[in-house]
Design a protein around this motif. Structure first.
Motif, PDB file in Angstrom:
ATOM      1  N   ILE A   1       4.210   9.963  -5.315  1.00 11.09           N
ATOM      2  CA  ILE A   1       3.407   9.817  -6.535  1.00 11.09           C
ATOM      3  C   ILE A   1       3.591   8.392  -7.029  1.00 11.09           C
ATOM      4  N   GLY A   2       2.502   7.765  -7.392  1.00 11.99           N
ATOM      5  CA  GLY A   2       2.593   6.401  -7.901  1.00 11.99           C
ATOM      6  C   GLY A   2       1.283   5.969  -8.512  1.00 11.99           C
ATOM      7  N   CYS A   3       1.114   4.666  -8.623  1.00 12.98           N
ATOM      8  CA  CYS A   3      -0.152   4.112  -9.104  1.00 12.98           C
ATOM      9  C   CYS A   3      -1.200   4.273  -8.014  1.00 12.98           C
TER      10      CYS A   3
ATOM     11  N   PRO B   1      -1.122  11.238  -6.414  1.00  8.22           N
ATOM     12  CA  PRO B   1      -0.289  11.704  -5.311  1.00  8.22           C
ATOM     13  C   PRO B   1      -0.843  11.278  -3.958  1.00  8.22           C
ATOM     14  N   SER B   2       0.011  11.338  -2.940  1.00 11.84           N
ATOM     15  CA  SER B   2      -0.433  11.130  -1.556  1.00 11.84           C
ATOM     16  C   SER B   2      -1.496  12.162  -1.192  1.00 11.84           C
ATOM     17  N   THR B   3      -2.368  11.795  -0.274  1.00  8.47           N
ATOM     18  CA  THR B   3      -3.355  12.754   0.234  1.00  8.47           C
ATOM     19  C   THR B   3      -2.745  13.696   1.257  1.00  8.47           C
ATOM     20  N   MET B   4      -1.552  13.368   1.753  1.00  7.97           N
ATOM     21  CA  MET B   4      -0.840  14.187   2.731  1.00  7.97           C
ATOM     22  C   MET B   4      -1.669  14.342   4.010  1.00  7.97           C
ATOM     23  N   LEU B   5      -1.879  13.223   4.670  1.00  9.82           N
ATOM     24  CA  LEU B   5      -2.556  13.170   5.964  1.00  9.82           C
ATOM     25  C   LEU B   5      -1.947  14.226   6.887  1.00  9.82           C
TER      26      LEU B   5
ATOM     27  N   ARG C   1      -8.038   2.862   3.918  1.00  9.13           N
ATOM     28  CA  ARG C   1      -8.995   3.972   4.044  1.00  9.13           C
ATOM     29  C   ARG C   1      -8.766   4.752   5.331  1.00  9.13           C
ATOM     30  N   THR C   2      -8.419   4.065   6.410  1.00 14.64           N
ATOM     31  CA  THR C   2      -8.146   4.743   7.686  1.00 14.64           C
ATOM     32  C   THR C   2      -6.947   5.678   7.563  1.00 14.64           C
ATOM     33  N   PHE C   3      -5.932   5.257   6.819  1.00 12.45           N
ATOM     34  CA  PHE C   3      -4.741   6.081   6.610  1.00 12.45           C
ATOM     35  C   PHE C   3      -4.944   7.142   5.515  1.00 12.45           C
ATOM     36  N   HIS C   4      -6.065   7.068   4.793  1.00 14.82           N
ATOM     37  CA  HIS C   4      -6.277   7.901   3.606  1.00 14.82           C
ATOM     38  C   HIS C   4      -5.178   7.659   2.578  1.00 14.82           C
ATOM     39  N   ALA C   5      -4.694   6.432   2.530  1.00 15.86           N
ATOM     40  CA  ALA C   5      -3.683   6.069   1.540  1.00 15.86           C
ATOM     41  C   ALA C   5      -4.290   6.182   0.147  1.00 15.86           C
ATOM     42  N   ALA C   6      -3.484   6.670  -0.789  1.00 14.58           N
ATOM     43  CA  ALA C   6      -4.009   6.910  -2.129  1.00 14.58           C
ATOM     44  C   ALA C   6      -3.222   6.208  -3.219  1.00 14.58           C
ATOM     45  N   CYS C   7      -1.938   5.950  -2.957  1.00 17.69           N
ATOM     46  CA  CYS C   7      -1.087   5.471  -4.030  1.00 17.69           C
ATOM     47  C   CYS C   7      -0.099   4.437  -3.510  1.00 17.69           C
ATOM     48  N   THR C   8       0.573   3.791  -4.443  1.00 12.98           N
ATOM     49  CA  THR C   8       1.698   2.924  -4.106  1.00 12.98           C
ATOM     50  C   THR C   8       2.908   3.459  -4.860  1.00 12.98           C
ATOM     51  N   PRO C   9       3.953   3.834  -4.101  1.00  9.94           N
ATOM     52  CA  PRO C   9       4.098   3.763  -2.642  1.00  9.94           C
ATOM     53  C   PRO C   9       3.487   4.979  -1.943  1.00  9.94           C
ATOM     54  N   ASP C  10       3.018   4.766  -0.717  1.00 13.61           N
ATOM     55  CA  ASP C  10       2.553   5.848   0.160  1.00 13.61           C
ATOM     56  C   ASP C  10       3.214   5.584   1.512  1.00 13.61           C
ATOM     57  N   LEU C  11       3.963   6.548   2.021  1.00  9.65           N
ATOM     58  CA  LEU C  11       4.867   6.339   3.154  1.00  9.65           C
ATOM     59  C   LEU C  11       4.493   7.243   4.326  1.00  9.65           C
TER      60      LEU C  11
ATOM     61  N   GLN D   1       8.493   3.212  20.039  1.00  6.05           N
ATOM     62  CA  GLN D   1       9.580   3.533  19.132  1.00  6.05           C
ATOM     63  C   GLN D   1       8.973   4.060  17.835  1.00  6.05           C
ATOM     64  N   PRO D   2       9.738   4.776  17.034  1.00  4.77           N
ATOM     65  CA  PRO D   2       9.189   5.258  15.766  1.00  4.77           C
ATOM     66  C   PRO D   2       8.711   4.107  14.881  1.00  4.77           C
ATOM     67  N   VAL D   3       7.727   4.412  14.043  1.00  3.11           N
ATOM     68  CA  VAL D   3       7.125   3.420  13.156  1.00  3.11           C
ATOM     69  C   VAL D   3       7.046   4.001  11.747  1.00  3.11           C
ATOM     70  N   LEU D   4       7.505   3.237  10.767  1.00  7.57           N
ATOM     71  CA  LEU D   4       7.384   3.607   9.366  1.00  7.57           C
ATOM     72  C   LEU D   4       6.417   2.639   8.702  1.00  7.57           C
ATOM     73  N   VAL D   5       5.300   3.165   8.217  1.00  5.03           N
ATOM     74  CA  VAL D   5       4.288   2.362   7.538  1.00  5.03           C
ATOM     75  C   VAL D   5       4.389   2.621   6.043  1.00  5.03           C
ATOM     76  N   LEU D   6       4.555   1.548   5.278  1.00  9.49           N
ATOM     77  CA  LEU D   6       4.719   1.627   3.832  1.00  9.49           C
ATOM     78  C   LEU D   6       3.535   0.970   3.143  1.00  9.49           C
ATOM     79  N   PHE D   7       2.764   1.708   2.367  1.00  5.57           N
ATOM     80  CA  PHE D   7       1.743   1.093   1.531  1.00  5.57           C
ATOM     81  C   PHE D   7       2.386   0.759   0.192  1.00  5.57           C
ATOM     82  N   LEU D   8       2.494  -0.552  -0.080  1.00  5.29           N
ATOM     83  CA  LEU D   8       3.181  -1.061  -1.252  1.00  5.29           C
ATOM     84  C   LEU D   8       2.273  -2.040  -1.982  1.00  5.29           C
TER      85      LEU D   8
END
Length: 196
Positions: free
Chosen positions: A185-187, A5-9, A123-133, A47-54
């Motif tokens: 939730i993802g890989c 699961p996402s770490t939920m920054l 690591r800066t985003f604490h991204a954990a999975c793909t996808p993480d949005l 402007q708003p920004v959407l960052v996708l870890f894929l």
């Protein structure tokens, strides 16, 4: 496959500054060779920004690719969308720049796709999975992180993007965004092997 699961920054977290090689953009492949031209978050407008870890290989990412394409069609004029792949190419060479370009071309994406070879940005985003949005407002403060929607491979829930779409619509209309957010939730992100 490890379900992660996402770490939920924490909401309100500022958009981390980063500069990465762009391997795909509005006009297709970018720059010479595998590494492409640099793309920097410091060049973003207010402007708003959407960052996708894929990544290219993950079945959870493949499952939501059509939803991301629809999201881009509906929101790209109002929200800067940028994708990042941070998977180790030592263990998953299919997630290298060429694989990312093939994925983006197949889906007709026009948003920047960046390659985080050192994994420092993940690591800066604490991204954990793909996808993480991660959705940031115009002041580049985090207002949403979590799932696109409840659809997963094989669970028969509609791939309609309802969770992220609701957050984006609220943000753009000046309405409050619910803090009741469900993790993606993802890989797991494929970190470099120890000692590399």
């Amino acid at each position: 496959m490890v379900l992660t699961p996402s770490t939920m920054l924490p909401l309100g977290t500022p958009l981390p500054a980063f500069e990465l090689a762009q391997v795909w953009g509005a006009n297709g492949a970018v720059g010479p060779g595998d590494h492409g031209a640099a793309w920097s978050s410091t060049s973003l407008s207010a402007q708003p920004v959407l960052v996708l870890f894929l990544c290219a290989h993950c079945p959870f990412v493949k499952h939501i690719e059509p939803g991301l394409s629809r999201l881009e069609a509906d929101f790209s004029s109002q929200v800067q969308i940028v994708a990042i792949s941070s998977n180790s190419t030592i263990t998953h060479p299919q997630d290298g720049p060429e694989g990312l370009r093939e994925q983006a071309a197949r889906n007709g994406w026009r948003f920047p796709y960046l390659f985080d070879a050192s994994q420092a940005v993940a690591r800066t985003f604490h991204a954990a999975c793909t996808p993480d949005l991660y959705l940031f407002d115009a002041a580049h403060q985090l207002v949403y992180r979590g799932q696109l929607d409840g659809s997963r491979p094989g669970n028969d829930q509609p791939l309609d993007g309802r969770d992220l779409r609701a957050a984006m619509a609220a943000l753009l209309s000046g309405e409050p965004i619910s803090a009741d957010q469900q993790p993606s939730i993802g890989c797991n992100i494929k970190w470099h092997p120890e000692g590399v």
